[in-house]
Design an enzyme around this catalytic site. Sequence first.
Site, short mmCIF file in Angstrom:
data_model
loop_
_atom_site.label_atom_id
_atom_site.label_comp_id
_atom_site.label_asym_id
_atom_site.label_seq_id
_atom_site.Cartn_x
_atom_site.Cartn_y
_atom_site.Cartn_z
N HIS A 44 37.98 44.09 36.03
CA HIS A 44 37.03 42.47 36.60
C HIS A 44 36.93 43.46 37.98
O HIS A 44 37.71 44.57 38.83
CB HIS A 44 37.83 41.46 36.93
CG HIS A 44 39.92 42.09 37.49
ND1 HIS A 44 40.19 42.32 36.83
CD2 HIS A 44 39.75 42.08 38.47
CE1 HIS A 44 41.40 43.23 37.12
NE2 HIS A 44 41.40 42.64 38.27
N GLN A 67 40.58 47.44 39.83
CA GLN A 67 41.53 48.68 39.72
C GLN A 67 41.42 48.59 37.84
O GLN A 67 42.09 48.06 37.60
CB GLN A 67 42.80 47.49 40.38
CG GLN A 67 42.65 48.05 41.81
CD GLN A 67 43.20 46.62 42.63
OE1 GLN A 67 43.35 45.29 42.13
NE2 GLN A 67 44.62 46.73 43.39
N HIS A 109 42.34 43.07 32.31
CA HIS A 109 40.48 42.79 31.14
C HIS A 109 39.70 42.84 32.37
O HIS A 109 40.00 42.74 33.89
CB HIS A 109 40.79 41.20 31.64
CG HIS A 109 39.37 40.60 31.49
ND1 HIS A 109 38.86 38.95 30.62
CD2 HIS A 109 38.49 41.35 31.32
CE1 HIS A 109 37.77 39.53 29.88
NE2 HIS A 109 36.94 40.00 30.40
#
Length: 195
Positions: A96, A83, A94
């Site tokens: 991911h 996302q 951050h």
Amino acid sequence: MSSLLFSTIEVTRQAFYRTPLTCAIVNLKPIVPGHVLVIPRRVVPRLRDLDATELAALMSSVQHVGTVIERVYGADGLTVACQDGKAAGQTVPHVHFHLLPRKAHGDRFAASNDEVYPALERAENELPEILASVTPQHTLNSQLAEKHGVVENAEPLRVDADEDRKPRTLEEMVQEAEWLKTFFEEGGDSVIELI
């Protein structure tokens, strides 16, 4: 061994795979058994913030960790999701990638494969609240814990992925990370920095 951050959360002990530019960590509140995250070691909020070398390393790690996780959890496939940005549902600033081992039979989402995406979105939306309620060991230091109003006693997780599941304890996550490390250390060729 250098410390690893997932945004402002210290996740060194939850890491089971590292390269110079990336790492893989176990999930605080997995949707399915084996649900892990692959992150760049440099804390950046968006894919566009990575340089070409970091992006290539991240995708290589997603592929490698996914291959191992699929085998370890006896899966037939993977759901891989990122996302990228708040509008896309990202709640932790951050980059991911979620890797979720999936089974053709016996998978929680087998009857309706696309239901994994709303479940992932719900889990992502709950994350800031969950991170604020975990034990101080999850944060970089007690000062960060105090700043974010951390509660001392988090309930352990039931990994059956029901909606009432609770965040896992640090000890539970460390135990899974230690177990997963063994699948990367065997060959030695893919682990650049042993943890």
